[in-house]
Design a protein around this motif. Structure first.
Motif, mmCIF file in Angstrom:
data_model
loop_
_atom_site.group_PDB
_atom_site.id
_atom_site.type_symbol
_atom_site.label_atom_id
_atom_site.label_comp_id
_atom_site.label_asym_id
_atom_site.label_seq_id
_atom_site.Cartn_x
_atom_site.Cartn_y
_atom_site.Cartn_z
ATOM 1 N N LEU A 128 0.828 -1.144 0.081
ATOM 2 C CA LEU A 128 0.000 0.345 0.177
ATOM 3 C C LEU A 128 0.959 1.271 0.082
ATOM 4 O O LEU A 128 0.585 2.350 -0.128
ATOM 5 C CB LEU A 128 -0.543 -0.499 1.568
ATOM 6 C CG LEU A 128 -1.564 -1.189 1.570
ATOM 7 C CD1 LEU A 128 -2.578 -1.246 2.764
ATOM 8 C CD2 LEU A 128 -2.964 -0.966 -0.031
ATOM 9 N N HIS A 129 2.097 1.042 1.102
ATOM 10 C CA HIS A 129 3.172 2.700 0.660
ATOM 11 C C HIS A 129 4.604 2.001 0.620
ATOM 12 O O HIS A 129 4.879 1.840 1.526
ATOM 13 C CB HIS A 129 3.390 2.902 1.793
ATOM 14 C CG HIS A 129 1.370 3.573 2.704
ATOM 15 N ND1 HIS A 129 1.209 4.850 2.210
ATOM 16 C CD2 HIS A 129 0.004 3.292 3.043
ATOM 17 C CE1 HIS A 129 -0.147 5.266 2.358
ATOM 18 N NE2 HIS A 129 -0.228 3.912 3.108
ATOM 19 N N PRO A 130 4.554 1.778 -0.966
ATOM 20 C CA PRO A 130 6.148 1.401 -1.113
ATOM 21 C C PRO A 130 6.840 2.344 -0.683
ATOM 22 O O PRO A 130 8.245 1.591 -0.272
ATOM 23 C CB PRO A 130 5.998 0.886 -2.672
ATOM 24 C CG PRO A 130 4.773 1.660 -3.287
ATOM 25 C CD PRO A 130 4.035 1.898 -1.751
ATOM 26 N N ARG A 131 6.959 3.238 -0.749
ATOM 27 C CA ARG A 131 8.087 4.581 -0.333
ATOM 28 C C ARG A 131 7.802 4.882 1.065
ATOM 29 O O ARG A 131 8.931 5.568 1.227
ATOM 30 C CB ARG A 131 7.388 5.871 -1.281
ATOM 31 C CG ARG A 131 7.643 5.685 -2.548
ATOM 32 C CD ARG A 131 7.564 6.995 -3.310
ATOM 33 N NE ARG A 131 8.339 7.919 -2.752
ATOM 34 C CZ ARG A 131 9.423 8.000 -3.537
ATOM 35 N NH1 ARG A 131 9.860 7.008 -4.735
ATOM 36 N NH2 ARG A 131 10.543 9.080 -3.358
ATOM 37 N N VAL A 132 7.061 3.470 1.888
ATOM 38 C CA VAL A 132 7.227 4.280 3.218
ATOM 39 C C VAL A 132 8.308 3.296 3.700
ATOM 40 O O VAL A 132 8.402 2.193 4.208
ATOM 41 C CB VAL A 132 5.784 4.488 4.107
ATOM 42 C CG1 VAL A 132 6.475 4.980 6.061
ATOM 43 C CG2 VAL A 132 5.656 5.976 3.479
ATOM 44 N N ARG A 133 9.324 3.575 4.222
ATOM 45 C CA ARG A 133 10.252 2.960 5.150
ATOM 46 C C ARG A 133 10.118 2.513 6.781
ATOM 47 O O ARG A 133 9.558 3.942 7.304
ATOM 48 C CB ARG A 133 12.023 3.562 5.431
ATOM 49 C CG ARG A 133 12.983 2.798 5.748
ATOM 50 C CD ARG A 133 14.192 3.036 4.776
ATOM 51 N NE ARG A 133 13.922 4.803 5.258
ATOM 52 C CZ ARG A 133 15.145 4.602 6.753
ATOM 53 N NH1 ARG A 133 15.549 4.405 7.749
ATOM 54 N NH2 ARG A 133 15.274 6.502 6.456
ATOM 55 N N VAL A 134 9.535 1.404 7.307
ATOM 56 C CA VAL A 134 9.532 1.196 8.419
ATOM 57 C C VAL A 134 11.100 0.497 9.054
ATOM 58 O O VAL A 134 11.287 -0.460 8.782
ATOM 59 C CB VAL A 134 8.990 -0.099 8.562
ATOM 60 C CG1 VAL A 134 8.014 -0.410 10.137
ATOM 61 C CG2 VAL A 134 7.352 0.214 7.883
ATOM 62 N N GLU A 135 11.252 1.652 10.079
ATOM 63 C CA GLU A 135 12.173 0.527 11.050
ATOM 64 C C GLU A 135 11.859 0.032 12.336
ATOM 65 O O GLU A 135 10.834 0.572 13.257
ATOM 66 C CB GLU A 135 13.265 2.242 11.629
ATOM 67 C CG GLU A 135 13.816 3.309 10.705
ATOM 68 C CD GLU A 135 14.557 4.616 11.077
ATOM 69 O OE1 GLU A 135 14.516 4.641 12.253
ATOM 70 O OE2 GLU A 135 15.398 4.850 10.025
#
Length: 311
Positions: A128-135
């Motif tokens: 859904l959000h390929p450009r959001v990075r999850v740390e």
């Protein structure tokens, strides 16, 4: 990064963040020698940095004895204010980096509870959000809650605690049953269900009280209610070390079903059901009360709840 200190004198025009960090290291260590080893500087070099900072501020930060140093009143104030400034500087750096690489969500989680839940939610979220990075930050319970309060984490995935008060808002995700982890050679290892009474006097392996206070409360409450007195044979600050200790035959442990502590492929660790069992564990997503989450972070929370419903 110069930090302006204000004032109308030639002194105090600014101090370097590196100088502040070196000062805090000395204040925490209690000696120049110990701090020098920690920050990988020679003792004379560190002493010169502290002296330069004192000259810049125009005050003495330490009272120096023959074999020890103590903070002056000015030094104590710089510890209080400097620690706050250091945290702010770190947050600024994190946010600048995030702005350059796209939105970042910082998620703290407990590996013993997340299991496959986290992987499934992240897979769906990335679509859904390929450009959001999850740390992802593998943390103890206390580290997660401190991370929320200090702004280092956006959301956490762990077990709510009655002592959290209104400071953290929790959204339930799923419930996990308890399991008894046993070494394969244990006398109870062949039983799929173990009576709680059979654990009386057993060597018990647990997570550390300081890092996992909620775990301690639940395990201690379970044994007290059953009138049992197991012997705590070891405390562990992580899931890998706890599992290794069980495999090594040092004792037994109560763990969450579906977490990281699982039956080993070589058969050295087995899991059994307890009868009666402690109340199931409520796994929840927590965020700082009153803090609004960005839309993408709200989507991630929703995917965690959805994965929890399917688990």
């Amino acid at each position: 990064m110069p930090i302006e200190t204000g004032g109308g004198h030639a002194r105090g025009m600014g101090m370097e963040l590196r100088q502040l960090r070196l000062f805090l290291a000395v204040a925490e260590a209690g000696s120049i020698t110990a701090a020098a080893r920690r920050v990988h500087l020679t003792q004379p070099a560190l002493s010169r940095q502290i002296k330069a900072l004192e000259d810049e501020l125009g005050v003495a930060l330490f009272e120096r004895g023959a074999h020890s140093i103590t903070l002056t009143a000015a030094g104590g104030e710089l510890v209080r204010q400097g620690s706050r400034l250091e945290r702010i500087a770190e947050q600024v750096v994190e946010r600048v980096r995030a702005a350059g690489s796209g939105e970042v969500i910082r998620l703290g989680y407990a590996p013993s509870l997340a299991g496959s839940l986290l992987g499934l939610a992240l897979e769906r979220f990335s679509q859904l959000h390929p450009r959001v990075r999850v740390e992802l930050h593998d943390c103890t319970t206390s580290e997660m809650k401190a991370g929320l309060r200090e702004g280092r984490l956006d959301v956490v995935l762990t077990v709510p605690d009655s002592g959290d008060g209104p400071a953290i808002d929790w959204q339930p995700v799923m419930r996990r049953e308890w399991r008894l982890a046993l070494p394969a050679g244990h006398r109870l290892a062949g039983s799929p269900t173990v009576s709680a009474a059979e654990l009386d006097g057993e060597s018990l392996l647990v997570f550390t009280r300081e890092d996992y206070p909620d775990y301690w409360q639940r395990v201690d409450g379970f044994f007290r209610a059953a009138g049992l007195r197991p012997r705590v044979a070891g405390e562990f600050d992580g899931f890998a070390s706890l599992g290794a200790a069980v495999e090594g035959g040092l004792g037994v442990a109560l763990v969450a079903a579906g977490g990281r502590v699982t039956p080993s492929t070589d058969g050295r660790l087995v899991l059994s059901t307890l009868d009666p069992a402690p109340e199931p564990i409520c796994v929840a997503v927590g965020r700082l009360a009153g803090k609004s989450l960005p839309p993408a972070c709200q989507v991630l929370v929703g995917e965690l709840q959805r994965a929890g419903e399917e688990a």
